[in-house]
Design a protein around this motif. Structure first.
Motif, PDB file in Angstrom:
ATOM      1  N   THR A  38      39.044  39.661  38.026  1.00  0.00           N
ATOM      2  CA  THR A  38      38.906  40.230  39.231  1.00  0.00           C
ATOM      3  C   THR A  38      38.073  40.996  39.591  1.00  0.00           C
ATOM      4  O   THR A  38      37.706  40.896  41.459  1.00  0.00           O
ATOM      5  CB  THR A  38      40.477  40.840  39.237  1.00  0.00           C
ATOM      6  OG1 THR A  38      41.202  39.103  39.240  1.00  0.00           O
ATOM      7  CG2 THR A  38      40.888  40.734  40.537  1.00  0.00           C
ATOM      8  N   LYS A  61      47.009  37.922  41.400  1.00  0.00           N
ATOM      9  CA  LYS A  61      48.182  39.288  40.990  1.00  0.00           C
ATOM     10  C   LYS A  61      48.105  39.869  42.350  1.00  0.00           C
ATOM     11  O   LYS A  61      48.668  41.263  41.903  1.00  0.00           O
ATOM     12  CB  LYS A  61      47.186  39.905  39.656  1.00  0.00           C
ATOM     13  CG  LYS A  61      47.385  38.956  38.213  1.00  0.00           C
ATOM     14  CD  LYS A  61      47.476  39.666  37.553  1.00  0.00           C
ATOM     15  CE  LYS A  61      47.180  38.638  36.029  1.00  0.00           C
ATOM     16  NZ  LYS A  61      45.558  38.954  35.649  1.00  0.00           N
ATOM     17  N   ASP A  63      45.808  41.949  42.998  1.00  0.00           N
ATOM     18  CA  ASP A  63      45.251  43.119  42.467  1.00  0.00           C
ATOM     19  C   ASP A  63      43.940  43.249  43.689  1.00  0.00           C
ATOM     20  O   ASP A  63      42.964  43.748  43.533  1.00  0.00           O
ATOM     21  CB  ASP A  63      45.325  43.179  41.918  1.00  0.00           C
ATOM     22  CG  ASP A  63      44.261  42.394  40.710  1.00  0.00           C
ATOM     23  OD1 ASP A  63      44.455  40.705  41.205  1.00  0.00           O
ATOM     24  OD2 ASP A  63      44.229  41.931  39.617  1.00  0.00           O
TER      25      ASP A  63
END
Ligand SMILES: Nc1ncnc2c1ncn2[C@@H]1O[C@H](COP(=O)(O)OP(=O)(O)OP(=O)(O)O)[C@@H](O)[C@H]1O
Ligand SMILES: [Mg+2]
Length: 500
Positions: A38, A61, A63
């Motif tokens: 990520t 997520k 994020d």
């Protein structure tokens, strides 16, 4: 380290760059959980945005949202910059638009049933071949009768209508059984329970809104909230596929541009292919291949390269491979597959290094001059400049309120479409029958009264059997059909293309 025509990725024995002019040659980011995928995606997204290339990415997520907030020289980010000699590293923030299929964590994203088309909808609903056949007939009938399919209630109404005319429709289009219609209705219910009700309808997402740049010429990063969506993986996967096919249909041919027009990240890409029928995989392969010449770069992000069919894998030229584990035979095979896709570096064994990479470290190979893959380099990935990790709900709200599409999609529009038309038709039919009955009654009474007089043939009733409203409706339906007629072109994945 920073340069205008390429994105700085990190340092091996030399700085590693992704050339913008090969940005549309697609890419792949892989690695086990927690190895830095990520963060690498964020590095790429920031790099494209800074170069004026809009980005679309799903945020699994939550994020990735930090890309919209100024970095604060966090410990490890500064540390990593130092470690790799990244002297021109600085904090930064990027323009973001938040989207959400459920309309909660971003602007609502909608598509119409017609645009989605039978192939993708069948996949979304997990239909078998027979049921897909019925859905195809439903779409055909809607096209022929000029019925607009915008939302789920349109499709439901159409299916009820088909059931009522099952005999006639079966004779004309092919068999439509009650059982199949029932199965589709049930699948639609499941989809609704997953929250898709708000997804289908208008105003449908305009591709142009994904292709915005801000006043400084930076590309907007469109972030799709996908944490909830992950609980409906079929919806997630088909939506992204639809979006990709829309990009393909809508964007003009550009050949080989200096930089991509848009970059599309497919996180959790294995969901696209899990159990997908071969026809669909073939289509994805085709779209990915063709969308390149529209200037769209597609980057798949997944744990393991074996998650991606070989035909698709073969097209992903820019690769970042984070660490893989190699305990089980399946894992060992995956490591071998991953290693074999790289142009070897005599300095090390690719397969061995894949299992030894640290967090935020990766094997990198990109296209270089003349489009030849570079020799694989063991690379320390650079730190992102914006915040790493999620922003707060309040920060998200603020970004949504100030967004360039604020107010454009936020309220649904319920236009006259199949549901309304069919409801009216049913009501008019009922009214017509009612009137017919009354007429008959009157005539009966008159006849009794006139019995003694010589019989005349009864006055012809209005030439068609339609009531005026019905006639008007049918002519409206025809106008719609005619208007649609110009645009009745189905795209590569079977979705109805918008008239332009
Ligand atoms: N380039 C980097 N430099 C230094 N640390 C890094 C780097 N990339 C990642 N990390 C560290 O590793 C953590 C996990 O990274 P990331 O979230 O990108 O992993 P992931 O592969 O996406 O994991 P998952 O599969 O669970 O989503 C980060 O929060 C960060 O602390
Ligand atoms: Mg991740």
């Amino acid at each position: 380290m920073l340069a205008d025509d390429k994105i700085f990725l990190g340092t091996s024995t030399q700085p590693e760059y992704l050339a913008l002019k090969y940005g549309n040659r697609h890419g792949l980011v892989t690695g086990a959980t927690g190895t830095g995928k990520t963060v690498t995606l964020q590095v790429l997204a920031e790099g494209f945005s800074a170069a004026g290339v809009p980005v679309f990415a799903a945020d699994i997520k939550g994020d990735l949202s930090g890309v919209g907030k100024m970095g604060q020289a966090q410990g490890w980010q500064t540390q990593r910059a130092q470690d790799i000699g990244f002297d021109d590293f600085s904090d930064d923030v990027f323009p973001v638009i938040f989207w959400d299929l459920f309309g909660r964590q971003g602007h609502p994203v909608r598509a119409t049933i017609s645009e989605m088309g039978a192939l993708l909808l069948s996949r979304m609903l997990d239909l078998n071949d027979t049921q897909e056949g019925v859905l195809n007939i439903a779409f055909k009938l809607a096209d022929d009768e000029g019925l607009l399919l915008l939302d789920l209630k349109d499709l439901r109404a159409l299916l009820v209508h088909i059931q009522e005319r099952a005999k006639e429709i079966s004779a004309r289009y092919g068999n439509v059984s009650t059982a199949s219609i029932g199965a589709i209705q049930r699948a639609l219910l499941v989809l609704e329970q997953q929250g898709a009700e708000n997804f289908f309808g208008e105003r449908a997402l305009e591709i142009a809104d994904l292709m915005r740049t801000d006043r400084d010429g930076r590309g907007f990063i469109s972030i799709l909230a996908a944490d909830e969506l992950m609980r409906a993986p079929r919806l997630y996967a088909t939506f992204l596929l639809w979006l990709l096919s829309e990009l393909f249909e809508e964007l003009p041919e550009v050949g080989d541009p200096d930089k991509p027009k848009l970059v599309f990240f497919f996180d959790e890409a294995h969901l696209l292919f899990d159990g997908a029928p071969k026809v669909l995989i073939d289509k994805v392969e085709q779209v990915v291949r063709l969308v390149r010449s529209k200037g769209v770069g597609v980057y798949f992000v997944t744990q393991n390269p074996v998650d991606i069919p070989e035909t698709v894998l073969a097209q992903l030229s820019n690769r970042v491979q984070h660490a893989l584990r190699a305990y089980t035979p399946r894992e060992q095979k995956a490591v071998k597959v991953a290693a074999d896709t790289f142009r070897p570096n005599p300095a090390f064994s690719t397969a061995e290094v894949i299992t030894q990479l640290g967090i935020g470290e990766a094997l990198v190979s990109v296209l270089e001059a003349k489009g030849i893959p570079s020799m694989v380099g063991r690379t320390m990935i650079r730190p992102p400049s914006a915040q790493v990790g999620p922003i707060t709900p309040a920060e998200r709200e603020a970004i949504i309120a100030a967004s360039p599409v604020a107010g454009l999609y936020d309220n649904p529009i319920d236009r006259d479409s199949a549901f309304e038309v069919l409801t009216r038709r049913a009501r008019d039919k009922q009214l017509a029958e009612e009137r017919q009955r009354q007429d008959d009654d009157i005539r009966k009474t008159q006849r009794t009264y006139q019995d003694e007089r010589p019989r005349r043939s009864p006055a012809p009733r209005s030439s068609s059997r339609q009531t005026p409203t019905e006639a008007a409706m049918n002519s409206l339906a025809r106008t719609v059909a005619n208007r649609l007629g110009d645009a009745l072109v189905r795209g590569i994945l079977g979705g109805l293309k918008r008239g332009r």
